[in-house]
Each structure stands twice: as C-alpha cells, then as structure tokens.
Design an enzyme around this catalytic site. Structure first.
Site, PDB file in Angstrom:
ATOM      1  N   GLU A  29     -20.671  32.940  20.189  1.00  0.00           N
ATOM      2  CA  GLU A  29     -20.878  31.495  20.008  1.00  0.00           C
ATOM      3  C   GLU A  29     -20.491  30.713  21.252  1.00  0.00           C
ATOM      4  O   GLU A  29     -19.742  31.198  22.089  1.00  0.00           O
ATOM      5  CB  GLU A  29     -20.064  30.981  18.824  1.00  0.00           C
ATOM      6  CG  GLU A  29     -18.631  31.469  18.740  1.00  0.00           C
ATOM      7  CD  GLU A  29     -17.757  31.210  19.918  1.00  0.00           C
ATOM      8  OE1 GLU A  29     -17.778  30.046  20.407  1.00  0.00           O
ATOM      9  OE2 GLU A  29     -17.047  32.137  20.375  1.00  0.00           O
TER      10      GLU A  29
ATOM     11  N   GLU B 111     -18.122  33.522  23.249  1.00  0.00           N
ATOM     12  CA  GLU B 111     -19.401  33.967  23.850  1.00  0.00           C
ATOM     13  C   GLU B 111     -19.740  35.399  23.465  1.00  0.00           C
ATOM     14  O   GLU B 111     -20.607  36.006  24.104  1.00  0.00           O
ATOM     15  CB  GLU B 111     -19.375  33.925  25.390  1.00  0.00           C
ATOM     16  CG  GLU B 111     -19.087  32.620  26.027  1.00  0.00           C
ATOM     17  CD  GLU B 111     -19.075  32.732  27.573  1.00  0.00           C
ATOM     18  OE1 GLU B 111     -19.480  33.766  28.113  1.00  0.00           O
ATOM     19  OE2 GLU B 111     -18.655  31.752  28.211  1.00  0.00           O
TER      20      GLU B 111
END
Lengths: 358, 358
Positions: free
Chosen positions: B173, B324
């Site tokens: 994310e 991420e």
C-alpha cells in the site's frame, strides 16, 4: 610456533564510506530509518568494502569438514560415517547447502580438513593434518602443529576463494560430533558449565543431551580448562582450548575468519559451530570482529550465549539447526536486497518527492 | 448491497499434499526438523497450492494507493502530495518496491484506488470510486457503495494478476495518513483503545503520536464503534468499521486477499496496514486465513496486537516500517529457498547417507 599471521592486524572499517552511505540513506525516497536493518546492513557493508555502492552478489561458500574422536562417546544421534557420506552428497549436489548455492548463484567449495576419509574424495578439496581429532575425553583433541595446520588450511581456502574477488564469504561446517566439540570450546572460552552451551545437536533426546553435558564438563576438568567452580583460569588461551577440546573444521573456520578479515572480505556467519569458531577467532584477534555479519539465531541451545558474548544480533530466527552454512546462505538475499535498495533507489531530489512537513 | 462474493467460500487446504510434503521432508538428507520454518513453509505451500513441489518463483506484487481525509488533522509527518509523487516514483522505478521487484524478478502493478490525482497517472492503473476518503473526524470515511467499489477493485487486480498464473501474491500500500486509518480500523476490530495500535507512522514525534491517538479515540466514539469503555459493541460489523474509519486502499487489499484465497493463490502479507486489511478480511471471511503467510513484524507499534489476533508468526523481524509491500518482498527469497530445498534436496536413500543411529 602458532602461525604469526593469526594475530596480525585486519584493515579498519572506512568511516568515510560509512558516513557517505548514511548520508545517501537519508536522501532515498522513504522515511528516515524506515528500512530498518536493511539500511544499517548497507552502511556496514559500505564501510567494510570501502565502497560507495556495497555489493553482496558474488558470494563464495566454503564448507569445512572434520571428524571427531569424541563421537566414540555416543554424543551424536547419527553414526560417524555420515560425515563422509555427506561430503559425497555435497559434491553430488543433493545436500541443503548444494541446493542453496545453486539457487543463489554462489560458488561452493568443500574442504576436508580432517574427516576419517582415507583417500581424497571426488569433488572435495583435501587439506588435512590427520584423520579426525582425538577423543578429548581421554587426551587432547589436537597437537599444536595439527591445530596450526588447520588454521593454515582455513587461510588457504580463503586465498583460493579470494581469486574470484567475492563480495563476501559464507563459512559452514560438517562433522558428526562437532556440536560437542563446539560446546566444549564455547564453555571454556566463556567459562560456563556445559549445561549452558550444549544442545541436542542433530537430535539427541533429553538423556542424550544430559550425557553430552557430563562428558564435556568432565573434559573441561580433565584438561584443566576451568576452575572446579567452572570459572575462567588464568593462562588458558584459545589455542590451548582448541587443542584440548576443539576440532579441525572449527579451527579451520577460525583461521578462515581471520584470513578473510585481513583481506577485507566480510563473512556471513552461520549458526552455533561457526559462531563458536568466530568467538575463538575474535579472542585471538579482535580486529576481525567488524567483518562478521551474523546470519541467524540457531535453534541449537547455546547459540544465544555465544551470540551475546560476540554482541551479535543475527538477521534471521527461523529455527534452523542444520549447519553446512545453510542459515547464512538463507540470509544472503537479505544482504543482496539491502544493497540493491541502497544502490538503486531514487533520492527525494531525483524523484521530486516532497520531504517531511514543516 | 455489499458484494456477495466476499463471503463465498475459499477452497480448502489439501491435507493430502501437506502430508506428502511432510513425508518428503523427513526423507531429505538432514536431521528431522533441522530446517525449522523452511520445512513448515514448504509443507504449508504444498497444501495451499495442491502441489507435490511447491513454488514461489512467479510472484505478482500489487500495490494499492489511496489518500485519506484524516490527513487534514496533521496525523502524518509528510505532506499529502507525497502519495501522488510516490506513485510516479513507483512507475519510474525509483521506489523501494520498484527496486525490490526488479531484483526479485517479480511483476509490479500499482493501482490508484483512491488518491487525490485528478487524472490517471502514467504507468498506474486507475480504478477508484472517488478521490480520497473523507475526514473521519467529521464524517464517515466512505459510503457503502464506495467501500464495495474498493473491494471490487481489489478483486479486479487479483483477476488481472491471476492471468500470469502467479505462485503467490504480494500486496502492498501507499497513502499518506493510512497508518491512522489502519490503526482506527484495528482499534475498532480488536475493541482496544487507539493507544494500543497507533504508532509513529512515517516518523511522528511523541507529541504527534499522542495527538493521533486522541483523534482516533474521538472518532471511535463519534462513529459509535466501541463502548465508552473501549469495548466491542454488538452489531458493529467490519463493513461498518471500514466505512466509518477505513480507507480505499485498505478496503481494496481486504478484497484482494479474499479474492486471492478464493482463487487458491497464497498471499505474502506485508506490515501493519496490510495486516489490518487482512484482519478485516478474516473477520469477513475466515476461510481466507490459511492463504496468508506473514512476512515480517513491522517496527510500527500496533502490528504486534494485530499479528496476535491473527495468530500469525511472521518470518522476519528487521525493524522495517516502510510499507509498499517492501517487507513482504524481502521475505520472498525465504519462500523461494524453502521450495528449492524441498524440491531439490536428495533423500537419504538417493544419497546413500546413513540415517539415525540405533
């Protein structure tokens, strides 16, 4: 008598390169410190390699094998023939470290520094002063000249590996009975009873482990390595300890560690046995310590104390207890990815990403 | 109203393949259990993939990005523009996850499921119901239809990834403010105060974190998600919680997890935010839980409680807190090596290595 090079200096870490790496980490497009130990690993490697861009691509794996007279006391769950059988398995590509070396694109050399094999084994480097160590319940495991030979064998292996300019070395071991020798060395170096450092090895039951502890404690007394209270004795040097209760592959690894540090090659340290060899190496030559990167916390009881003595915080904790350098090999991708991130990420300026607010 | 597929069953784990993998592990040339979690990982993957030879070579990384109205409350150390700037950095290959994807040979798709970007960004899939969530201090973050859209976006991303027959998915994310939304969701799902799950995110100081905790606790009361004592309230469903204080990328990841499990694709779970999405997914559809492999323990405070609630024991603990999907990517080689060992090691019979004594 003992090789002079063992105590000669190792090059220092480059503070200039460490500082430059630290500055670069702060400029990469991530919150400061958000990559945790991947950042400190890259900074550490930059300092050791005197490089702006640290690397862990080229890895050479060196596995040292030896047999142990102490195996006659029934300290292992496996028969002594396994040492030689496993060397053939290494050479044929079927052992864990063989599979890992292939998967990682790392070179693998296996050195017989003291197994019972009577003739050189195919695919294995033979470089040994004798076949197996002596049973240290009864007599010293090694003569000083044999110990010195094993240190030289470790140094020769590093010299061969250095020809391919590796970014780092992985050292591993094979030898039925070697958790017993390693626990004895650790107990003597740390001046603790065997109960604190002797584990179940390849799979002893509780009674087997208790017997192993008794055998080691008796040997520590027999060789006069600790006081009756289990305390350190003045004048008991690492060399004396390694001769009394050590093993040829443990000595070769200690020698390899010092030789690697003297050549400025970082070493990714595997589990219990390699860590005990590292402890002996550091006691002999403290300047090798910065070159040691600890790969994993072994499930073998006793590793904890040895790691504490080395002030080491390993990268992985996956309940591994195989040896063969396997835990270090599994940690290699962490180092490689730490280097890739350090070298290849964009900076805030390059990517035009805003920095912190305020 | 809420998508029906979300609660539909996921295929079961194959006990036959798990048992066969367990038998094979016992036959490989190593002491039983000596490869620790690498053994259990291989067995687990064999069961999930219904395969004799588990695989983790083909990995698809899906990064979901969203913006958060709650950022207006000053809950992040970075300005909100960073979300969009980082999407460009992902697309240009300069972000941590871009570097990791290249190093690992994994595909990477970034999906804007709700950033403030007004037009589609080059190299990014745009699939969003609105630009950013609402500020949940004042109003519900998402309408039910917006939440449902985000779940569908997660499912669509999994369907696209499934076309390349991945062995597993990595979900990640990006979104300034999303540790606040995730902590609010976690606090409501676990019925704990925000102090137990809200951390420093990208780098708040102690005062900033204290403010974040107050903002979340106030929102939990405002949206009637917990009792005044911070206890669970009957009738407060995961859907209600996600609408009240969630975020579009968190919802998309929850949807992606369930969709992946329904397609029998294991998911390597990243850090705090993905774990909170996983907790929501498991609360909505418990049958997805076996497909989750937890990659790492984040340095973000709050991850511990979420992992405990999921009975998860992550593979790595490297002080990572970037998001991420980076922590999951770093763990991927562990899975690959576990599979290589399982598939390629010789058995005792093949290598003619003696087994245990006695």
């Amino acid at each position: 008598m003992f090789p002079e090079w063992v105590v000669q200096p190792c090059p220092g870490v480059s503070a200039v390169h460490q500082d430059a790496a630290r500055v670069r980490q702060a400029e990469l497009t991530k919150p400061a410190g958000a990559l945790g130990r991947l950042e400190t690993l890259a900074i550490e490697l930059a300092g050791l390699q005197h490089a702006d861009r640290p690397r862990a691509e080229r890895a050479s794996i060196l596995i040292f094998a030896g047999d142990h007279g102490i195996a006659a006391q029934g300290v292992s769950a496996y028969p002594q023939e396994v040492t030689i059988a496993m060397l053939a398995n290494f050479a044929n590509g079927g052992a864990a470290i063989s599979v890992l070396a292939r998967a990682l694109g790392a070179s693998l050399e296996v050195i017989d520094v003291g197994t019972l094999a009577e003739a050189p084994l195919p695919g294995i480097v033979t470089d040994k002063p004798r076949r197996g160590s002596r049973n240290f319940s009864a007599e010293p495991a090694l003569e000083p000249a044999e110990l010195a030979f094993a240190f030289e064998a470790g140094r020769r292996a590093v010299a061969r590996a250095a020809a391919s300019i590796p970014d780092l070395l992985i050292l591993g071991e094979m030898g039925i009975g070697n958790t017993t020798a390693a626990a004895a060395v650790a107990a003597a170096l740390l001046a603790v009873g065997a109960g604190s450092v002797a584990g179940r090895g390849t799979g002893l039951d509780a009674a087997g482990r208790a017997q192993k502890v008794r055998i080691i404690d008796a040997a520590l007394r027999h060789h006069d390595l600790t006081t009756p209270d289990g305390l350190a004795k003045p004048g008991v040097t690492p060399v004396k300890i390694l001769c009394a209760v050590g093993g040829l592959e443990i000595a070769a690894i200690a020698g390899a560690i010092i030789a690697a540090a003297q050549r400025r090659i970082p070493v990714l340290v595997d589990g219990f046995i390699v860590s005990v060899a590292a402890l002996a190496a550091v006691r002999l030559n403290a300047a090798c310590r910065p070159y040691l990167i600890f790969a994993h916390r072994s499930a073998e009881q006793g590793h904890r104390l040895v790691l504490e003595a080395l002030e080491a915080r390993p990268l992985l904790d996956l309940d591994l207890r195989l040896g063969e350098g396997s835990g270090a090999a599994v940690a290699l991708p962490i180092l490689r990815l730490a280097c890739a991130l350090h070298n290849d990420m964009a900076t805030f300026a390059e990517a035009a990403v805003p920095g912190r607010s305020g």
